[in-house]
Design a protein around this motif. Structure first.
Motif, PDB file in Angstrom:
ATOM      1  N   LEU A 255       0.829  -1.205   0.000  1.00  0.00           N
ATOM      2  CA  LEU A 255       0.000   0.000   0.000  1.00  0.00           C
ATOM      3  C   LEU A 255       0.865   1.257   0.000  1.00  0.00           C
ATOM      4  N   VAL A 256       1.925   1.269   0.785  1.00  0.00           N
ATOM      5  CA  VAL A 256       2.850   2.414   0.824  1.00  0.00           C
ATOM      6  C   VAL A 256       3.492   2.609  -0.544  1.00  0.00           C
ATOM      7  N   ASP A 257       3.899   1.525  -1.198  1.00  0.00           N
ATOM      8  CA  ASP A 257       4.489   1.628  -2.538  1.00  0.00           C
ATOM      9  C   ASP A 257       3.494   2.197  -3.547  1.00  0.00           C
TER      10      ASP A 257
ATOM     11  N   ALA B 201       6.880   5.219   5.462  1.00  0.00           N
ATOM     12  CA  ALA B 201       7.225   4.019   6.222  1.00  0.00           C
ATOM     13  C   ALA B 201       7.540   4.378   7.676  1.00  0.00           C
ATOM     14  N   TYR B 202       8.230   5.481   7.883  1.00  0.00           N
ATOM     15  CA  TYR B 202       8.535   5.895   9.252  1.00  0.00           C
ATOM     16  C   TYR B 202       7.297   6.437   9.986  1.00  0.00           C
ATOM     17  N   ILE B 203       6.391   7.066   9.257  1.00  0.00           N
ATOM     18  CA  ILE B 203       5.118   7.489   9.868  1.00  0.00           C
ATOM     19  C   ILE B 203       4.326   6.260  10.302  1.00  0.00           C
ATOM     20  N   LEU B 204       4.298   5.250   9.454  1.00  0.00           N
ATOM     21  CA  LEU B 204       3.620   4.002   9.791  1.00  0.00           C
ATOM     22  C   LEU B 204       4.273   3.342  11.005  1.00  0.00           C
ATOM     23  N   LEU B 205       5.585   3.380  11.076  1.00  0.00           N
ATOM     24  CA  LEU B 205       6.296   2.834  12.233  1.00  0.00           C
ATOM     25  C   LEU B 205       5.917   3.596  13.506  1.00  0.00           C
ATOM     26  N   PHE B 206       5.857   4.923  13.419  1.00  0.00           N
ATOM     27  CA  PHE B 206       5.467   5.717  14.588  1.00  0.00           C
ATOM     28  C   PHE B 206       4.047   5.365  15.039  1.00  0.00           C
ATOM     29  N   VAL B 207       3.142   5.193  14.101  1.00  0.00           N
ATOM     30  CA  VAL B 207       1.765   4.824  14.434  1.00  0.00           C
ATOM     31  C   VAL B 207       1.728   3.457  15.117  1.00  0.00           C
ATOM     32  N   MET B 208       2.499   2.489  14.608  1.00  0.00           N
ATOM     33  CA  MET B 208       2.500   1.151  15.194  1.00  0.00           C
ATOM     34  C   MET B 208       3.121   1.163  16.598  1.00  0.00           C
TER      35      MET B 208
ATOM     36  N   VAL C   7      -1.310  -7.940  22.433  1.00  0.00           N
ATOM     37  CA  VAL C   7      -0.046  -7.230  22.640  1.00  0.00           C
ATOM     38  C   VAL C   7       1.093  -7.899  21.862  1.00  0.00           C
ATOM     39  N   TYR C   8       1.140  -9.228  21.855  1.00  0.00           N
ATOM     40  CA  TYR C   8       2.175  -9.923  21.093  1.00  0.00           C
ATOM     41  C   TYR C   8       2.034  -9.634  19.597  1.00  0.00           C
ATOM     42  N   PHE C   9       0.801  -9.639  19.101  1.00  0.00           N
ATOM     43  CA  PHE C   9       0.592  -9.337  17.685  1.00  0.00           C
ATOM     44  C   PHE C   9       1.070  -7.929  17.354  1.00  0.00           C
ATOM     45  N   LEU C  10       0.721  -6.963  18.193  1.00  0.00           N
ATOM     46  CA  LEU C  10       1.157  -5.589  17.944  1.00  0.00           C
ATOM     47  C   LEU C  10       2.672  -5.455  18.046  1.00  0.00           C
ATOM     48  N   ALA C  11       3.293  -6.189  18.957  1.00  0.00           N
ATOM     49  CA  ALA C  11       4.754  -6.139  19.072  1.00  0.00           C
ATOM     50  C   ALA C  11       5.411  -6.711  17.812  1.00  0.00           C
ATOM     51  N   HIS C  12       4.903  -7.823  17.320  1.00  0.00           N
ATOM     52  CA  HIS C  12       5.468  -8.399  16.093  1.00  0.00           C
ATOM     53  C   HIS C  12       5.232  -7.478  14.898  1.00  0.00           C
ATOM     54  N   THR C  13       4.042  -6.894  14.817  1.00  0.00           N
ATOM     55  CA  THR C  13       3.753  -5.979  13.716  1.00  0.00           C
ATOM     56  C   THR C  13       4.674  -4.769  13.764  1.00  0.00           C
ATOM     57  N   THR C  14       4.910  -4.244  14.942  1.00  0.00           N
ATOM     58  CA  THR C  14       5.813  -3.098  15.085  1.00  0.00           C
ATOM     59  C   THR C  14       7.232  -3.466  14.681  1.00  0.00           C
ATOM     60  N   ALA C  15       7.664  -4.657  15.056  1.00  0.00           N
ATOM     61  CA  ALA C  15       9.019  -5.090  14.682  1.00  0.00           C
ATOM     62  C   ALA C  15       9.165  -5.204  13.164  1.00  0.00           C
ATOM     63  N   PHE C  16       8.186  -5.806  12.514  1.00  0.00           N
ATOM     64  CA  PHE C  16       8.261  -5.928  11.057  1.00  0.00           C
ATOM     65  C   PHE C  16       8.135  -4.572  10.372  1.00  0.00           C
ATOM     66  N   THR C  17       7.353  -3.663  10.954  1.00  0.00           N
ATOM     67  CA  THR C  17       7.256  -2.317  10.399  1.00  0.00           C
ATOM     68  C   THR C  17       8.590  -1.590  10.525  1.00  0.00           C
ATOM     69  N   ALA C  18       9.288  -1.812  11.644  1.00  0.00           N
ATOM     70  CA  ALA C  18      10.615  -1.190  11.813  1.00  0.00           C
ATOM     71  C   ALA C  18      11.608  -1.731  10.778  1.00  0.00           C
ATOM     72  N   ILE C  19      11.538  -3.013  10.518  1.00  0.00           N
ATOM     73  CA  ILE C  19      12.418  -3.596   9.499  1.00  0.00           C
ATOM     74  C   ILE C  19      12.114  -3.000   8.139  1.00  0.00           C
ATOM     75  N   GLN C  20      10.818  -2.874   7.836  1.00  0.00           N
ATOM     76  CA  GLN C  20      10.422  -2.307   6.526  1.00  0.00           C
ATOM     77  C   GLN C  20      10.830  -0.841   6.423  1.00  0.00           C
ATOM     78  N   ALA C  21      10.681  -0.094   7.525  1.00  0.00           N
ATOM     79  CA  ALA C  21      11.077   1.326   7.497  1.00  0.00           C
ATOM     80  C   ALA C  21      12.585   1.451   7.321  1.00  0.00           C
ATOM     81  N   GLY C  22      13.329   0.577   7.955  1.00  0.00           N
ATOM     82  CA  GLY C  22      14.783   0.615   7.795  1.00  0.00           C
ATOM     83  C   GLY C  22      15.231   0.287   6.387  1.00  0.00           C
ATOM     84  N   ALA C  23      14.477  -0.578   5.721  1.00  0.00           N
ATOM     85  CA  ALA C  23      14.820  -0.949   4.342  1.00  0.00           C
ATOM     86  C   ALA C  23      14.420   0.139   3.359  1.00  0.00           C
ATOM     87  N   ALA C  24      13.509   1.032   3.775  1.00  0.00           N
ATOM     88  CA  ALA C  24      13.053   2.098   2.882  1.00  0.00           C
ATOM     89  C   ALA C  24      14.134   3.146   2.760  1.00  0.00           C
TER      90      ALA C  24
END
Length: 148
Positions: free
Chosen positions: A26-28, A42-49, A131-148
């Motif tokens: 969706l971001v792409d 991607a970083y805005i999405l990371l901040f939201v997560m 909480v575990y789901f949100l933590a995993h989602t945040t981690a993957f969002t951070a990885i995606q933001a770092g790759a951006a």
């Protein structure tokens, strides 16, 4: 119980990975190939997560109003090596009722039992899964933001 916990964790990880992958597509699509805009979004999405995860971790377990009627206690079978783990035991079958752990004689067999608050345990398990789901989602969002 342990198998359920492991399967739940794996499902949480894979669901989070799929959700973040979809958000990445969706971001792409929104940024139309602009690398700077993609990184910013991607970083805005990371901040939201991160914000969503912090809200869930801090406020959801502290909702005392929802937890105040959960003091009903019950005795359950506490031997994790038996298939009957977690089954409720009648109070009349428990030997020593003054502690949190005891032994019960049910249908000719002795079982280790413990006193819990079943509804509270169920709700905390649900909270942990979110909480575990949100933590995993945040981690993957951070990885995606770092790759951006």
């Amino acid at each position: 119980l342990y198998t359920c916990t492991l399967v739940s964790g794996a499902v949480s990880i894979f669901t989070a990975a799929l959700a973040v992958s979809g958000l990445g597509v969706l971001v792409d699509a929104v940024t139309l190939g602009h690398h700077g805009a993609r990184a910013c979004l991607a970083y805005i999405l990371l901040f939201v997560m991160i914000t969503l995860m912090q809200v869930a971790v801090y406020y959801v377990p502290k909702n005392r109003a929802a937890m105040q009627d959960l003091d009903v206690r019950a005795w359950i079978k506490a031997d994790v090596q038996k298939a009957s783990y977690g089954e409720e035991v009648p109070l009349s079958e428990v030997r020593s009722k003054c502690d949190m752990r005891s032994v019960a004689f049910v249908k000719g067999q002795e079982h280790f039992v413990r006193k819990i608050r079943p509804e509270r345990e169920r709700r905390l398990l649900r909270i942990r899964s979110v909480v575990y789901f949100l933590a995993h989602t945040t981690a993957f969002t951070a990885i995606q933001a770092g790759a951006a």
